[in-house]
Design an enzyme around this catalytic site. Structure first.
Site, short mmCIF file in Angstrom:
data_model
loop_
_atom_site.label_atom_id
_atom_site.label_comp_id
_atom_site.label_asym_id
_atom_site.label_seq_id
_atom_site.Cartn_x
_atom_site.Cartn_y
_atom_site.Cartn_z
N LYS A 82 -13.29 -20.27 -8.25
CA LYS A 82 -11.87 -19.88 -8.10
C LYS A 82 -11.17 -19.94 -9.47
O LYS A 82 -10.99 -21.01 -10.03
CB LYS A 82 -11.20 -20.84 -7.12
CG LYS A 82 -9.74 -20.61 -6.92
CD LYS A 82 -9.46 -19.53 -5.91
CE LYS A 82 -7.98 -19.18 -5.86
NZ LYS A 82 -7.73 -17.94 -5.13
N GLY A 88 0.49 -13.94 0.37
CA GLY A 88 1.09 -14.01 -0.96
C GLY A 88 2.31 -13.11 -1.09
O GLY A 88 3.30 -13.47 -1.75
N ASN A 89 2.28 -11.94 -0.44
CA ASN A 89 3.39 -10.99 -0.54
C ASN A 89 4.66 -11.50 0.14
O ASN A 89 5.72 -10.91 0.00
CB ASN A 89 2.99 -9.62 0.02
CG ASN A 89 2.58 -9.68 1.49
OD1 ASN A 89 2.40 -10.77 2.05
ND2 ASN A 89 2.45 -8.53 2.11
N LYS A 95 -5.65 -21.13 1.65
CA LYS A 95 -4.45 -21.51 2.42
C LYS A 95 -4.58 -21.20 3.90
O LYS A 95 -3.99 -21.88 4.74
CB LYS A 95 -3.20 -20.85 1.84
CG LYS A 95 -3.11 -19.38 2.13
CD LYS A 95 -1.69 -18.86 2.15
CE LYS A 95 -1.70 -17.45 2.75
NZ LYS A 95 -2.88 -16.62 2.55
N LYS A 141 -9.66 -15.27 6.51
CA LYS A 141 -8.62 -15.25 7.55
C LYS A 141 -9.26 -15.23 8.93
O LYS A 141 -8.86 -15.98 9.83
CB LYS A 141 -7.71 -14.01 7.38
CG LYS A 141 -6.93 -14.04 6.07
CD LYS A 141 -6.05 -12.81 5.90
CE LYS A 141 -5.68 -12.59 4.44
NZ LYS A 141 -5.08 -13.75 3.77
#
Lengths: 324, 324
Positions: free
Chosen positions: A129, A11-12, A219, A281
């Protein structure tokens, strides 16, 4: 050696946590990210880029609701497709500019990308979510009547006024619908931005037609599906830390460097990687190796090049072992 | 004979004039359009599809302003990219479903697509294209102070309360930035949706970097640039009438059928085709022939197949003459 690499950006890469999300801020962050991507492209690597869309979808949902007296709000799947256009455009333009500057003639294209999920996914039973604006108790009560299809949950402690939010399922990605096109595009030397925001989630309806579903796909997990289907040599997850860590936050905290699949699977089972954060992840990377991938990397943007050269980052490889 | 065809879809392909623009309405219209496109694909033609985004951008701009107290509004170029995602997604999904039903294995992909314009374009001197919400006189006055970069004009008669709107330039399209990728995608057998809304307008800034510009490009003219650059055999403009007409609205009104380039150029110069309506469509078709195109068609959706077979529609060809 030239490799094909699928990169899942954190996101960053687009919006810092303390920013409002103006176009200027986002362009600045995307440019920082693109500088690293261009370095990889200069090495001759082929890239497919995927990214999150949380803050962008969040802002857009707020705008959709704010304008509802005048124009119809679009459903979540369409909002997802809109953010793919938004973020893809920024990457496409900035990356293209940097490539021209380097006299690299590589076309860059972002695509609208659907990802198949199943309504039988357990997450449809108990969606978790949160998406869109925060509501007061009163607003939440009204919304429950106006939008019977919405599931509203209390997501912040009792003493906060706006503590209710819409929640949607976060199902597992099953298939990248446009995989064939993406594969052909990569083969044609195109730098592709795909699967943005985890992809637009779609299901097969009773007539076996694709249909958007109100959900959000992780994602990184969707990035793994993409990496596997394009036959990437490397799947790289970029985040805000340069390594996955064992005993995170404890005195004996330790970076995970190069690690075999079974060892990493064991560490994951022991609960070293936090759900909703490092957990998915690591899971995405493990799946990539399971499906025949040769190297999955978790690291930060500034360590990405070093990690590709086995000099930094968490590198998950098949059990035959680490070369470094 | 199999041809490569670039199709510029009219606004009614997505939203009818009397509709609000809900997702459901738009999906319905897109499905009607896609049925014709699938027929062409069944003939073996290769398609590149482009579309307008006026109503979608209009709604999104209203939403952006409505939410401005909470989240930053995005500039017009980003809004354009968002509508490319929105509309592209609908076409991609519906077309894909219909192709599967027909057992045609053709990948369909929509891309984010930038189109180069020049700030030296005369339209930057006196912008004329209205975008976004209508304002009262008071709102317009406030906006002029808050957004000194906006040009606000009176666009409706004095007696209407909300009669002010932001206007932006509508410059000529000079180049399709992603042309190389599109060409490779078409060669790879991908059905491409591109140049949506006339493309995201970009300029070269002083450092020769691409940069978005607040403008709107005519989608038919941008479609012609696309058609020329992909080397299309046919450029087809679909609209709400099945022919361009001479003496439009007069007793001696007559359809233009097959017509040579010079003849059509003469008719255009005589003012038969209305500016802002049939005029730019005819101009786009004429440019296509000038750049070496062999056939440009103006017709309605339901006459598209017949027009490809030279049985209906306005067909503009090089001066060597009409075969039918």
């Amino acid at each position: 050696m030239r490799k094909s690499i699928v990169i899942a950006l954190g996101g960053n890469a687009i919006k810092q946590a303390d920013e409002k999300g103006t176009a200027e801020e986002q362009r600045h962050n995307v440019a920082t990210t693109c500088r690293q991507l261009v370095s990889m492209l200069k090495y001759g690597h082929r890239l497919v880029i995927t990214h999150g869309n949380g803050p962008q979808a969040g802002n857009l949902l707020i705008q959709q609701e704010a304008g509802v007296a005048e124009v119809p709000a679009q459903p979540l799947d369409i909002v997802g497709a809109m953010t793919q256009g938004q973020v893809g455009y920024m990457f496409q333009q900035i990356l293209q500019n940097m490539l021209w500057e380097e006299r690299l003639s590589l076309p860059v294209v972002s695509i609208v990308n659907q990802v198949l999920v199943s309504e039988d996914d357990p997450d449809y039973q108990d969606p978790s979510k949160p998406v869109g604006p925060f509501y007061t108790k009163e607003e939440a009560a009204t919304l429950k009547i106006e939008r019977p299809d919405y599931i509203i949950k209390e997501v912040k402690p009792e003493n906060v006024e706006r503590r209710f939010r819409r929640v949607v399922p976060s199902p597992e990605p099953l298939r990248n619908i446009e995989y064939l096109a993406i594969r052909r595009m990569v083969d044609a030397g195109i730098v592709v931005v795909a699967s943005g925001g985890g992809g637009v989630p779609v299901i097969f309806d009773k007539d076996k037609n694709l249909k958007g579903t109100a959900a959000v796909i992780d994602k990184d997990k969707a990035g793994e599906v993409l990496a596997t289907v394009v036959g990437a040599d490397v799947f790289m997850v970029l985040t805000d830390v340069d390594h996955a860590k064992i005993n995170f936050g404890k005195p004996d905290e330790k970076n995970v460097g190069c690690v075999g699949y079974s060892e990493m699977r064991k560490l994951a089972a022991e609960g070293h990687f936090k759900a909703g954060s490092m957990g998915p992840k690591v899971e995405a990377c493990l799946r990539f190796i399971e499906w025949g991938g040769q190297k999955a990397i978790i690291t930060s943007l500034d360590k990405a090049i070093a990690a590709l050269m086995d000099q930094s980052g968490t590198r998950i490889v098949p059990d035959v072992g680490c070369s470094v």
